[in-house]
Design an enzyme around this catalytic site. Structure first.
Site, short mmCIF file in Angstrom:
data_model
loop_
_atom_site.label_atom_id
_atom_site.label_comp_id
_atom_site.label_asym_id
_atom_site.label_seq_id
_atom_site.Cartn_x
_atom_site.Cartn_y
_atom_site.Cartn_z
N TYR A 1 0.85 -1.19 0.00
CA TYR A 1 0.00 0.00 0.00
C TYR A 1 0.88 1.24 0.00
O TYR A 1 1.56 1.54 0.98
CB TYR A 1 -0.91 0.03 1.23
N HIS B 1 -0.27 -12.13 1.74
CA HIS B 1 -1.29 -11.32 1.06
C HIS B 1 -2.04 -12.13 -0.01
O HIS B 1 -3.25 -12.03 -0.17
CB HIS B 1 -0.61 -10.10 0.43
N SER C 1 -13.20 -4.79 2.59
CA SER C 1 -14.21 -4.19 1.71
C SER C 1 -15.63 -4.58 2.10
O SER C 1 -16.44 -4.95 1.25
CB SER C 1 -13.95 -4.55 0.24
N PRO C 2 -15.99 -4.50 3.39
CA PRO C 2 -17.34 -4.87 3.82
C PRO C 2 -18.41 -3.89 3.33
O PRO C 2 -19.59 -4.20 3.39
CB PRO C 2 -17.24 -4.85 5.35
N LEU C 3 -17.97 -2.73 2.84
CA LEU C 3 -18.90 -1.75 2.27
C LEU C 3 -18.88 -1.80 0.74
O LEU C 3 -19.33 -0.87 0.08
CB LEU C 3 -18.55 -0.34 2.76
N GLY D 1 -17.23 0.98 -0.97
CA GLY D 1 -18.01 2.22 -0.88
C GLY D 1 -19.33 2.18 -1.62
O GLY D 1 -20.23 2.99 -1.35
N PHE D 2 -19.49 1.23 -2.55
CA PHE D 2 -20.68 1.21 -3.38
C PHE D 2 -21.95 0.94 -2.58
O PHE D 2 -23.00 1.54 -2.84
CB PHE D 2 -20.53 0.14 -4.47
#
Length: 318
Positions: free
Chosen positions: A57, A125, A204-206, A209-210
């Site tokens: 990152y 990873h 990415s539980p959201l 962002g979508f």
């Protein structure tokens, strides 16, 4: 629901962690470093003590940022980082390397970036097709013996490899994408984690962002936002996937909460070994996300959501 132990470790963390990737790369222009550090400090002040980064990152920047933010708060945080995805000095991706030689070099580099003597949770990873998982975990096990790493994790590993890895050395956590529109782990992977007492860390539980409804179109994203290249964020796919947002907004209205809180609370309710790590660069989102841990769904509500969730998501994850 608010605090639990990661797998069979002694790492006690708030059920919602913080994914730090977006503070350095991938999701468009990043805030000034001091703003990111302020967000990290505020998260800790509010009770979030589980932070996720990786050596790729920002090509090391994110680890350095997290290390700088918590150098005088080390005893209050659980820090997780990852190795295995290789980039050159210019940031170009060079593939996967989980060889023992590379792992040792990567660990030393991450320790230096983070300013640590020991990493709390160290993930592969991605697994390397060229290296047996037993060999990879064997090298990671040596890092534990050397006192450089406390606990081991894998990311995006299938159930069979997770079992093989766990036979070499206990795996504390499996990190994999999981949300209301990414439900691939359901079934064998989640069953294996529960059976072996492995924490499931949902990134990415959201839905990047979508699922919050904050990204109605591609025009919402910065021109250098990685999501513009993602299959699920192409115009036709986004239009098709709005069915998820519609359902989530309906539930949010009924519960008198926000769509983001619904999406996070749903993940939390999928098991006591669930630890979502939503990412945010904004202090204003921290409180909203944290309050998701207090939202309760009855078994009947969960069953109704299960029935209403679309069966398929338009576009591949990558």
């Amino acid at each position: 629901m608010n605090k639990a132990t990661l797998g069979a470790s002694d790492l006690s963390v708030f059920r919602l962690g913080l994914g730090c990737m977006g503070m350095s790369e991938f999701y468009g222009a990043t805030d000034a470093e001091q703003e990111s550090i302020r967000t990290l400090h505020k998260a800790l002040e509010m009770g979030i003590n589980f932070y996720d980064t990786a050596d790729i990152y920002g090509n090391g920047h994110n680890e350095q940022l997290v290390g700088k933010a918590f150098h005088d708060r080390r005893d209050r945080v659980v820090l997780a980082t990852k190795f295995g995805i290789v980039r050159d000095e210019q940031g170009n991706f060079q593939g996967i390397d989980c060889s023992p030689e590379y792992i040792k070099k990567a660990c030393d580099r991450s320790l230096k970036n983070l300013g640590l003597d020991v990493i709390d949770l160290y993930y592969a990873h991605r697994l390397d097709d060229k290296v047996p998982v037993e060999e990879t975990v064997g090298a990671m096990k040596e890092l534990v013996a050397e006192g450089k790493v406390r606990y081991l994790g894998l990311s995006e590993a299938p159930a069979a490899q997770l079992r093989r890895a766990h036979a070499v050395h206990p795996i504390t956590a499996l990190q994999t994408e999981y949300s209301m529109w990414s439900r691939e782990p359901e079934g064998e992977i989640l069953k294996t984690c529960q059976e072996l007492n492995i924490a499931f860390v949902a990134y990415s539980p959201l839905g990047r962002g979508f699922l919050t409804g904050a990204i109605p179109s591609r025009d919402t994203l910065d021109k250098d936002d990685w999501r513009l290249t993602n299959p699920r964020f192409q115009e036709e796919a986004m239009e098709e996937n709005k069915k998820f947002v519609v359902l989530i907004e309906e539930i949010a209205k009924e519960k008198k909460v926000t769509p983001a809180q619904v999406a996070l609370a749903w993940v939390l309710h999928q098991g006591q070994n669930m630890f979502p790590i939503p990412g945010t660069r904004k202090v204003s989102r921290l409180k909203e996300n944290m309050e998701a841990a207090n939202i309760q769904f009855s078994e009947e509500e969960l069953s109704q959501i299960q029935q209403k969730l679309p069966k398929a998501t338009a576009g591949e994850r990558y």
